[in-house]
Scaffold this motif. Structure first.
Motif, short mmCIF file in Angstrom:
data_model
loop_
_atom_site.label_atom_id
_atom_site.label_comp_id
_atom_site.label_asym_id
_atom_site.label_seq_id
_atom_site.Cartn_x
_atom_site.Cartn_y
_atom_site.Cartn_z
N VAL A 35 0.84 -1.20 0.00
CA VAL A 35 0.00 0.00 0.00
C VAL A 35 0.87 1.25 0.00
N ALA A 36 1.99 1.20 0.70
CA ALA A 36 2.88 2.37 0.81
C ALA A 36 3.47 2.79 -0.53
N VAL A 37 3.62 1.88 -1.48
CA VAL A 37 4.21 2.26 -2.77
C VAL A 37 3.18 2.75 -3.78
N LEU A 38 1.91 2.67 -3.42
CA LEU A 38 0.87 3.18 -4.30
C LEU A 38 0.91 4.71 -4.33
N ARG A 39 0.48 5.27 -5.44
CA ARG A 39 0.34 6.72 -5.51
C ARG A 39 -0.77 7.14 -4.53
N PRO A 40 -0.69 8.35 -4.00
CA PRO A 40 -1.64 8.78 -2.96
C PRO A 40 -3.12 8.61 -3.31
N HIS A 41 -3.51 8.90 -4.53
CA HIS A 41 -4.94 8.81 -4.85
C HIS A 41 -5.43 7.36 -4.86
N TYR A 42 -4.56 6.42 -5.16
CA TYR A 42 -4.92 5.01 -5.05
C TYR A 42 -4.91 4.57 -3.58
N ARG A 43 -3.91 5.03 -2.85
CA ARG A 43 -3.78 4.70 -1.44
C ARG A 43 -5.02 5.16 -0.66
N ASP A 44 -5.50 6.37 -0.95
CA ASP A 44 -6.69 6.89 -0.27
C ASP A 44 -7.87 5.95 -0.45
N VAL A 45 -8.13 5.57 -1.68
CA VAL A 45 -9.31 4.76 -1.98
C VAL A 45 -9.21 3.38 -1.34
#
Length: 191
Positions: A124-134
């Motif tokens: 999850v930490a390597v996801l871009r922020p907008h993907y991480r949020d969702v």
């Protein structure tokens, strides 16, 4: 709370602090920053810097939205000073809880669960922020697509596509590191 009732503020804080902290922690990966975000959210609410309007939605969604905006500002500040993670570009090209074990849990199962939890956190930490949020709001906070759409200020279709892409990126990350949940589960059940 708006009339200065301290007990009302305490109840509100106790009800919402935990979920906001867990979201912020999963989103940024730093307990101190997550605690700062929680403090900023509630101090802003108390000082009326953040104006909540019940006619526009639930307080829970408002608080998550404020926390998200604070974290986005933090992301922008960090981006100016640090390079992206090694896997960051590949996972999202589009623009800390403790493990509680029952007394019947086998030690090997507990270790496996802890390793799996840490692996998911890393993915999850390597996801871009907008993907991480969702993914955090849907999977961990168990919010609906509609609630996430309001918090992130996006369409429900965008929530669905980002959630799908985030899941695919986590799976791809897992496979690149040689960790496959289905294989790990089979190995564990064969013992």
């Amino acid at each position: 709370m708006r009339d200065g009732d301290v007990a009302a503020f305490q109840r509100l804080y106790q009800r919402h602090q935990g979920p906001i902290y867990r979201y912020a922690l999963m989103r940024c990966g730093q307990s101190a920053l997550a605690a700062d975000v929680v403090q900023d959210v509630f101090m802003g609410l108390l000082s009326k810097s953040y104006r909540y309007d019940a006619g526009l939605g639930s307080l829970k969604n408002f608080l998550f939205g404020v926390a998200r905006n604070l974290l986005l500002k933090q992301d922008q500040a960090e981006r100016r000073h640090q390079p992206l993670p090694a896997f960051g570009k590949e996972f999202g090209e589009e623009d800390g809880e403790e493990v509680l074990m029952s007394e019947t849990t086998e030690p090997a199962d507990a270790i496996f669960h802890q390793q799996m939890t840490e692996h998911v956190r890393q993915a999850v930490a390597v996801l871009r922020p907008h993907y991480r949020d969702v993914i955090i709001l849907y999977e961990l906070q168990e919010l609906s697509y509609a609630e996430i759409a309001v918090i992130c200020d996006i369409d429900i279709g965008t929530v669905r596509s980002r959630l799908s892409r985030a899941r695919a990126a986590i799976l791809q990350y897992s496979e690149r590191l040689g960790w496959r949940p289905d294989a790990a589960a089979k190995t564990r059940t064969q013992r």
